[in-house]
Design a protein around this motif. Sequence first.
Motif, short mmCIF file in Angstrom:
data_model
loop_
_atom_site.label_atom_id
_atom_site.label_comp_id
_atom_site.label_asym_id
_atom_site.label_seq_id
_atom_site.Cartn_x
_atom_site.Cartn_y
_atom_site.Cartn_z
N LYS A 143 -15.59 26.52 -34.39
CA LYS A 143 -16.67 26.37 -33.40
C LYS A 143 -17.32 25.01 -33.60
O LYS A 143 -17.58 24.59 -34.74
CB LYS A 143 -17.69 27.49 -33.63
N ASP A 144 -17.61 24.34 -32.49
CA ASP A 144 -18.29 23.05 -32.54
C ASP A 144 -19.75 23.28 -32.95
O ASP A 144 -20.46 24.04 -32.29
CB ASP A 144 -18.21 22.41 -31.14
N SER A 147 -22.25 22.06 -29.82
CA SER A 147 -22.28 22.67 -28.48
C SER A 147 -21.95 24.16 -28.48
O SER A 147 -22.14 24.84 -27.48
CB SER A 147 -21.28 21.95 -27.58
N TRP A 149 -18.95 25.27 -28.52
CA TRP A 149 -17.60 25.40 -27.96
C TRP A 149 -16.65 26.01 -29.00
O TRP A 149 -16.59 25.54 -30.13
CB TRP A 149 -17.16 24.00 -27.51
N ASN A 151 -12.94 26.73 -30.25
CA ASN A 151 -11.59 26.20 -30.08
C ASN A 151 -10.54 27.09 -30.73
O ASN A 151 -10.77 27.71 -31.76
CB ASN A 151 -11.49 24.80 -30.71
N HIS A 174 -8.70 19.09 -32.07
CA HIS A 174 -10.05 19.61 -31.94
C HIS A 174 -10.64 20.11 -33.26
O HIS A 174 -11.82 19.93 -33.53
CB HIS A 174 -10.09 20.67 -30.83
N PHE A 212 -14.27 20.62 -25.46
CA PHE A 212 -15.41 21.37 -24.92
C PHE A 212 -15.00 22.50 -23.98
O PHE A 212 -15.83 23.12 -23.34
CB PHE A 212 -16.45 20.45 -24.24
N GLU A 213 -13.68 22.78 -23.90
CA GLU A 213 -13.23 23.93 -23.12
C GLU A 213 -12.54 24.90 -24.07
O GLU A 213 -11.76 24.48 -24.93
CB GLU A 213 -12.27 23.47 -22.02
N SER A 214 -12.83 26.19 -23.91
CA SER A 214 -12.26 27.16 -24.83
C SER A 214 -10.95 27.73 -24.31
O SER A 214 -10.87 28.19 -23.17
CB SER A 214 -13.24 28.31 -25.07
N ASP A 217 -10.97 31.12 -22.62
CA ASP A 217 -11.26 31.27 -21.18
C ASP A 217 -9.99 31.14 -20.34
O ASP A 217 -9.85 31.82 -19.32
CB ASP A 217 -12.27 30.21 -20.72
#
Length: 468
Positions: A143-144, A147, A149, A151, A174, A212-214, A217
């Motif tokens: 996890k970031d 943010s 996010w 990953n 990432h 920043f996109e998982s 999703d």
Amino acid sequence: MKDLRDFIAACEKEGVLQRIKAEVDWDLELSHIAKLNEEKKGPALLFENVKGYKWPVITSTCTTTERLSIIMGMPKETPLVELMRRWVEIGNRKIPPKVLSTGPCKENKMVGKDIDLFKFPVPKFYPKDGGRYFGTAHVVITKDPESGWVNIGTYRLQLIDKDILGTQFIKGKHSDIMLKKYQAMGKPMPVAVVVGADPLMFVMGGARFSAFESEYDLAGSIRGEPIEVVKCETNDLIVPAGAEIVVEGEVDANAFKDEGPFGEYTGYYSGVGTNPRNFIKVNCVTHRNNPIFMATTVGRAVTDTHMTLAIAYGATLWQQLSDMKIPGIKAVYCPPEAAGRFIAIISMKQMYPGHANQVLTAAISTEMGAYGLKTVIVVDEDIDPADIPRVLYAVAFRFNPLRAQIIQRGRSTPLDPSLPIESRWITGRLLIDATIPYDWEEKPIPIALDPDIVKKIQARWKELGFKD
Ligand SMILES: Cc1cc2nc3c(=O)[nH]c(=O)nc-3n(C[C@H](O)[C@H](O)[C@H](O)COP(=O)(O)O)c2cc1C
Ligand SMILES: [Mn+2]
């Protein structure tokens, strides 16, 4: 499909899974059986009797287009390029995961002194590997810290000790970007390793989704429903509820151990001479009853790695080109033989002078193409980019080397064996325009048969001695 057991049931129904009941050694024998079977495009293998272990191992989940179709929820005869098209169609719709209070992955738990990763039937794959590899067909979740996010990435993991896994987070991945943020904060990075889940999660692990996109999703959008997850025991990461094995731990960016070598997807060893790398210190392991250990051979093409990278990288390149709104792109194909990343073939309908060149330079400027893509071939729309003999036809008869372009410097993967071991961060790119130039007033005249003569011959076909 929610977990690995659903996938096994689906494969058995389609006759593409083989149970191996004979005793097999985890030390080279298991991987070699898997590799020889993969070279024949054989079934997924469930090894039920691994020497010295009571728990099974599954390999070769993604080796064929048929099994990738099952994973993507598509008819099993769907061609690879059509699986990529499907991914592009739904890729921008995102369905976030759903957190459940508990799940089967919590059935058993090891903490403290009881943690022992040697309890799992971890294979050794190739003769010169530095050891056994716990993580091959797994995912690493992080996890970031800024943010939030989440990953998902697949990064190989070597079994170094009963609570230590060696990592190889390549620069700019990432997990590496996140690790550097934790380092700056003076904190270790929490991680969760998942071995054995719906193989779609493994495909997501190899996917180069934007920062920043998982990947969770995108997995949800492919499944058409949220991925069901549960919270870890010792950190706040989320893991698939039906996972076979979950390893929770942390990585200290300032601590290193030797890792490698390992027989990589390029067909060569990487990390020769071993390399100091960051490692995971394990804090907790949870697993299902009778957990199924999922693994893959990586190694020489074509294996699961090449198939998953082909669909994930090919579709992402296609997606990013379509996001650039360049007209006329018909299909993008990244052959598994080139691990889906070194060669891209794009078919297009040319609409204006310079259009083909625009597509070539755009491909290497996408986020995907800017990393490791070495050869881009653009063909006219009458050529199916997945039909390699037709692509070679276009390269032979429509391509003029004087129209080739070489781009001198671009980001490379350090695993590329075509570069000297000590300088692998930068490579070149070759752009091949195998189209008939749009702006030629006079185009080559294609040969067509005389339709009347063809009709007459068809009427006489049997008389000429042909069967049908
Ligand atoms: C079987 C397999 C093993 C891989 N091993 C590694 C590895 O050791 N290190 C690495 O950086 N990438 C490795 N990759 C590639 C990454 O999974 C891929 O680049 C992915 O995009 C990383 O996720 P990220 O974009 O979220 O960082 C591997 C891929 C597969 C399919
Ligand atoms: Mn990612």
